[in-house]
Scaffold this motif. Structure first.
Motif, mmCIF file in Angstrom:
data_model
loop_
_atom_site.group_PDB
_atom_site.id
_atom_site.type_symbol
_atom_site.label_atom_id
_atom_site.label_comp_id
_atom_site.label_asym_id
_atom_site.label_seq_id
_atom_site.Cartn_x
_atom_site.Cartn_y
_atom_site.Cartn_z
ATOM 1 N N LYS A 75 0.861 -1.186 0.000
ATOM 2 C CA LYS A 75 0.000 0.000 0.000
ATOM 3 C C LYS A 75 0.896 1.234 0.000
ATOM 4 C CE LYS A 75 -0.351 0.662 4.941
ATOM 5 N NZ LYS A 75 -1.191 1.002 6.060
ATOM 6 N N PRO A 76 0.358 2.385 -0.375
ATOM 7 C CA PRO A 76 1.175 3.606 -0.337
ATOM 8 C C PRO A 76 1.632 3.929 1.083
ATOM 9 C CG PRO A 76 -0.822 3.963 -1.622
ATOM 10 C CD PRO A 76 -0.977 2.635 -0.927
ATOM 11 N N ILE A 77 2.826 4.512 1.158
ATOM 12 C CA ILE A 77 3.409 4.939 2.427
ATOM 13 C C ILE A 77 3.731 6.424 2.289
ATOM 14 C CG2 ILE A 77 5.350 4.658 4.018
ATOM 15 C CD1 ILE A 77 5.612 1.769 2.850
ATOM 16 N N LEU A 78 3.357 7.180 3.295
ATOM 17 C CA LEU A 78 3.531 8.625 3.245
ATOM 18 C C LEU A 78 4.343 9.098 4.444
ATOM 19 C CD1 LEU A 78 2.553 11.087 1.569
ATOM 20 C CD2 LEU A 78 0.547 11.178 3.045
ATOM 21 N N ALA A 79 5.334 9.943 4.182
ATOM 22 C CA ALA A 79 6.091 10.608 5.245
ATOM 23 C C ALA A 79 5.898 12.108 5.047
ATOM 24 C CB ALA A 79 7.575 10.255 5.169
ATOM 25 N N VAL A 80 5.772 12.833 6.152
ATOM 26 C CA VAL A 80 5.516 14.263 6.089
ATOM 27 C C VAL A 80 6.593 15.003 6.881
ATOM 28 C CG1 VAL A 80 3.865 16.114 6.580
ATOM 29 C CG2 VAL A 80 3.024 13.822 5.963
ATOM 30 N N GLY A 81 7.143 16.017 6.245
ATOM 31 C CA GLY A 81 8.144 16.839 6.917
ATOM 32 C C GLY A 81 7.822 18.309 6.762
ATOM 33 N N ARG A 82 8.209 19.056 7.781
ATOM 34 C CA ARG A 82 8.023 20.502 7.739
ATOM 35 C C ARG A 82 9.337 21.162 8.139
ATOM 36 N NH1 ARG A 82 4.201 23.078 12.057
ATOM 37 N NH2 ARG A 82 6.052 22.734 13.305
#
Length: 154
Positions: A75-82
């Motif tokens: 499945k898709p994997i998402l990482a979020v950075g700011r």
């Protein structure tokens, strides 16, 4: 599946230390190391760098969506950075990026990959969503914002 559900525990960093594209991509990739089906970190980083060299991931308004498709994940994997200061992003370094969404999708599902990128882009093109994401102080807040707005664009 909502975008928020694609983010595994530990895959949100609200204070990236990177100042350049390659540093940011490293930080994002390290957040998803060990997720089911992903190859070694070196392979993930190599694939992300190669993709970024072909097509820059900056989408405007201080945001970028680096993305790859690869064999392994189911499945898709998402990482979020700011980044609070902004990252000089892309080959041209014309824009400072503060919000980054790294998407890694199964190679055998290009339709889902494009659909997910589209949803992320729609959210990031809404000024109120970007402003909210730039102000959050906790991972929980970011997840709540994504869930709330993602339900509207689906």
């Amino acid at each position: 599946m909502l975008l928020e559900q694609l983010i595994p525990p530990g895959a949100i960093n609200l204070d990236l230390s990177a100042t350049k594209t390659h540093e940011a991509l490293h930080e994002l990739a390290h957040m998803v190391v060990g997720q089911p089906g992903l190859p070694s970190n070196a392979e993930v980083i190599s694939a992300i760098f190669n993709r970024e060299m072909e097509y820059e991931a900056a989408v405007g308004s201080g945001a970028a969506i680096p993305h790859i498709m690869m064999a392994g994940p189911d499945k898709p994997i998402l990482a979020v950075g700011r980044s609070k200061k902004g990252i000089v992003f892309g080959r041209n370094g014309k824009e400072k990026v503060k919000l980054l969404f790294l998407l890694i999708s199964p190679a055998d599902d290009p339709r889902q990959h494009l659909f997910t990128i589209s949803r992320i882009a729609k959210l990031l093109h809404q000024p109120e969503v970007r402003e909210s994401l730039l102000k959050v102080e906790e991972e929980r807040e970011l997840r709540t914002i994504l869930k709330h707005h993602d339900e509207k664009v689906r």
